[in-house]
Design a protein around this motif. Structure first.
Motif, PDB file in Angstrom:
ATOM      1  N   LEU A 103      10.461   0.916   1.789  1.00  0.00           N
ATOM      2  CA  LEU A 103       9.163   1.466   1.431  1.00  0.00           C
ATOM      3  C   LEU A 103       8.356   0.415   0.678  1.00  0.00           C
ATOM      4  N   TYR A 104       7.065   0.379   0.964  1.00  0.00           N
ATOM      5  CA  TYR A 104       6.179  -0.654   0.439  1.00  0.00           C
ATOM      6  C   TYR A 104       5.161  -0.053  -0.537  1.00  0.00           C
ATOM      7  N   ASP A 105       4.618  -0.930  -1.378  1.00  0.00           N
ATOM      8  CA  ASP A 105       3.600  -0.508  -2.345  1.00  0.00           C
ATOM      9  C   ASP A 105       2.219  -0.426  -1.709  1.00  0.00           C
ATOM     10  N   CYS A 106       2.024  -1.176  -0.640  1.00  0.00           N
ATOM     11  CA  CYS A 106       0.729  -1.187   0.037  1.00  0.00           C
ATOM     12  C   CYS A 106       0.959  -1.468   1.513  1.00  0.00           C
ATOM     13  N   ALA A 107       0.239  -0.739   2.356  1.00  0.00           N
ATOM     14  CA  ALA A 107       0.235  -0.989   3.795  1.00  0.00           C
ATOM     15  C   ALA A 107      -1.182  -1.358   4.206  1.00  0.00           C
ATOM     16  N   ALA A 108      -1.302  -2.385   5.027  1.00  0.00           N
ATOM     17  CA  ALA A 108      -2.616  -2.865   5.456  1.00  0.00           C
ATOM     18  C   ALA A 108      -2.690  -2.894   6.977  1.00  0.00           C
ATOM     19  N   CYS A 109      -3.879  -2.629   7.476  1.00  0.00           N
ATOM     20  CA  CYS A 109      -4.150  -2.715   8.907  1.00  0.00           C
ATOM     21  C   CYS A 109      -5.642  -2.959   9.051  1.00  0.00           C
ATOM     22  N   ILE A 110      -6.013  -4.179   9.370  1.00  0.00           N
ATOM     23  CA  ILE A 110      -7.431  -4.550   9.404  1.00  0.00           C
ATOM     24  C   ILE A 110      -7.889  -4.665  10.851  1.00  0.00           C
ATOM     25  N   GLY A 111      -8.580  -3.622  11.314  1.00  0.00           N
ATOM     26  CA  GLY A 111      -9.136  -3.647  12.659  1.00  0.00           C
ATOM     27  C   GLY A 111      -8.157  -3.350  13.766  1.00  0.00           C
ATOM     28  N   SER A 112      -7.012  -2.740  13.455  1.00  0.00           N
ATOM     29  CA  SER A 112      -6.004  -2.505  14.498  1.00  0.00           C
ATOM     30  C   SER A 112      -5.508  -1.072  14.545  1.00  0.00           C
ATOM     31  N   SER A 113      -6.302  -0.116  14.076  1.00  0.00           N
ATOM     32  CA  SER A 113      -5.847   1.277  14.114  1.00  0.00           C
ATOM     33  C   SER A 113      -5.665   1.777  15.538  1.00  0.00           C
ATOM     34  N   SER A 127       1.683   5.753   6.444  1.00  0.00           N
ATOM     35  CA  SER A 127       2.199   6.510   5.298  1.00  0.00           C
ATOM     36  C   SER A 127       3.719   6.537   5.277  1.00  0.00           C
ATOM     37  N   ALA A 128       4.333   6.489   6.465  1.00  0.00           N
ATOM     38  CA  ALA A 128       5.794   6.530   6.532  1.00  0.00           C
ATOM     39  C   ALA A 128       6.436   5.280   5.937  1.00  0.00           C
ATOM     40  N   TRP A 129       5.654   4.226   5.743  1.00  0.00           N
ATOM     41  CA  TRP A 129       6.164   2.968   5.193  1.00  0.00           C
ATOM     42  C   TRP A 129       5.902   2.849   3.692  1.00  0.00           C
ATOM     43  N   LEU A 130       5.294   3.854   3.085  1.00  0.00           N
ATOM     44  CA  LEU A 130       4.804   3.731   1.716  1.00  0.00           C
ATOM     45  C   LEU A 130       5.673   4.447   0.687  1.00  0.00           C
ATOM     46  N   GLU A 131       5.728   3.837  -0.498  1.00  0.00           N
ATOM     47  CA  GLU A 131       6.227   4.531  -1.679  1.00  0.00           C
ATOM     48  C   GLU A 131       5.313   5.731  -1.964  1.00  0.00           C
ATOM     49  N   PRO A 132       5.790   6.717  -2.742  1.00  0.00           N
ATOM     50  CA  PRO A 132       4.952   7.891  -3.031  1.00  0.00           C
ATOM     51  C   PRO A 132       3.585   7.546  -3.610  1.00  0.00           C
ATOM     52  N   ASP A 133       3.490   6.472  -4.383  1.00  0.00           N
ATOM     53  CA  ASP A 133       2.204   6.067  -4.953  1.00  0.00           C
ATOM     54  C   ASP A 133       1.596   4.892  -4.198  1.00  0.00           C
ATOM     55  N   GLY A 134       2.021   4.688  -2.945  1.00  0.00           N
ATOM     56  CA  GLY A 134       1.556   3.540  -2.168  1.00  0.00           C
ATOM     57  C   GLY A 134       0.098   3.663  -1.754  1.00  0.00           C
ATOM     58  N   ARG A 135      -0.543   2.510  -1.614  1.00  0.00           N
ATOM     59  CA  ARG A 135      -1.960   2.450  -1.234  1.00  0.00           C
ATOM     60  C   ARG A 135      -2.101   1.900   0.187  1.00  0.00           C
ATOM     61  N   ILE A 136      -3.245   2.167   0.777  1.00  0.00           N
ATOM     62  CA  ILE A 136      -3.566   1.664   2.107  1.00  0.00           C
ATOM     63  C   ILE A 136      -4.857   0.870   2.045  1.00  0.00           C
ATOM     64  N   VAL A 137      -4.860  -0.292   2.698  1.00  0.00           N
ATOM     65  CA  VAL A 137      -6.083  -1.064   2.909  1.00  0.00           C
ATOM     66  C   VAL A 137      -6.281  -1.133   4.418  1.00  0.00           C
ATOM     67  N   ILE A 138      -7.366  -0.555   4.885  1.00  0.00           N
ATOM     68  CA  ILE A 138      -7.569  -0.436   6.328  1.00  0.00           C
ATOM     69  C   ILE A 138      -8.990  -0.838   6.695  1.00  0.00           C
ATOM     70  N   GLY A 139      -9.108  -1.704   7.680  1.00  0.00           N
ATOM     71  CA  GLY A 139     -10.412  -2.099   8.202  1.00  0.00           C
ATOM     72  C   GLY A 139     -10.718  -1.307   9.450  1.00  0.00           C
ATOM     73  N   GLU A 140     -11.892  -0.705   9.505  1.00  0.00           N
ATOM     74  CA  GLU A 140     -12.171   0.258  10.570  1.00  0.00           C
ATOM     75  C   GLU A 140     -13.626   0.174  11.023  1.00  0.00           C
ATOM     76  N   ARG A 141     -13.821   0.295  12.334  1.00  0.00           N
ATOM     77  CA  ARG A 141     -15.174   0.460  12.869  1.00  0.00           C
ATOM     78  C   ARG A 141     -15.660   1.885  12.588  1.00  0.00           C
ATOM     79  N   TYR A 142     -16.963   2.049  12.526  1.00  0.00           N
ATOM     80  CA  TYR A 142     -17.536   3.392  12.380  1.00  0.00           C
ATOM     81  C   TYR A 142     -18.916   3.382  13.016  1.00  0.00           C
TER      82      TYR A 142
END
Length: 243
Positions: A103-113, A127-142
């Motif tokens: 389990l990781y403290d932060c998971a990132a995915c920039i432009g690859s959702s 979320s399955a890779w995260l500690e309970p207090d883990g954060r996500i940094v995600i780059g996304e089109r909108y």
């Protein structure tokens, strides 16, 4: 020519394969509270630039995963050059087939959702890779506008409005802590980088059997950007924290 081969050609001159900047990536890391105690996993890590920036600035450890062999080789070389390879590893993998090694403290995915079919699927998988207090940094089109021409919207079925991004994050158990939006100049630099990579390949491969396909791809993405993309498409890096 395979799609990933076209991506490798078009992004060959880039460090970050999305319309953002090193400064915004570092700011996103700050907003996520990254520190030397944190382990980070990045999905679709490309050339390793984001992990390298965070490794140098915050001292994080972790791993990156990407499906392209050439991208992984380049990422490994960058991390070795920056003296980060003992702390940050790169794995050649289809992340859809991977299960968490820890389990990781932060998971990132920039432009690859798109790996998981869009934003909601990405949040669930990450979320399955995260500690309970883990954060996500995600780059996304909108969608940058309420009304999008149907012929363009049909080409980007997994793109959400920004309102939907916020609501989807909340439904997944996260709050949006920060947003780092691509500027028009960021978009122009990113698109121009793609064009330059393709044009360089065409200059270096005169008469290649794939030249017509590469040129067709160049003209298609140029026309799409000129006709629709710059007006209707946005991109931002979002920092998500547990609700």
């Amino acid at each position: 020519m395979e799609y990933f081969d076209l991506i490798s050609i078009s992004t060959s001159g880039m460090a970050i394969m999305n319309p953002t900047t090193p400064e915004k990536v570092v700011s996103a890391g700050e907003a996520a509270g990254l520190s030397a105690d944190d382990r980070v996993v990045e999905f679709g890590c490309g050339y390793g630039t984001i992990l390298a920036l965070w490794g140098k600035r915050f001292g994080i450890a972790g791993r990156g995963l990407d499906i392209r062999e050439d991208a992984c080789r380049r990422a490994v070389a960058l991390l070795e050059k920056e003296g980060l390879s003992p702390r940050i590893g790169i794995d050649l993998a289809d992340v859809r087939d991977e299960t968490p090694d820890r389990l990781y403290d932060c998971a990132a995915c920039i432009g690859s959702s798109h790996i998981w079919g869009g934003f909601a699927g990405a949040l669930e998988a990450m979320s399955a890779w995260l500690e309970p207090d883990g954060r996500i940094v995600i780059g996304e089109r909108y969608w940058a506008r309420d009304s999008v021409p149907p012929e363009f919207a049909r080409e980007w079925r997994d793109v959400l409005t920004e309102y939907e991004i916020f609501q989807t994050a909340r439904d997944a158990g996260f709050d949006v802590a920060a947003i780092f939006r691509a500027s028009p100049d960021d978009w122009d630099a990113y698109e121009s980088g793609n064009w330059q990579g393709l044009l360089a390949w065409l200059r270096d491969h005169p008469g290649d059997a794939d030249a017509d396909e590469v040129r067709e791809y160049l003209y298609r993405i140029q026309d799409e950007y000129a006709a629709y993309g710059r007006e209707y498409m946005g991109f931002a890096v979002y920092v998500l924290v547990p609700s």
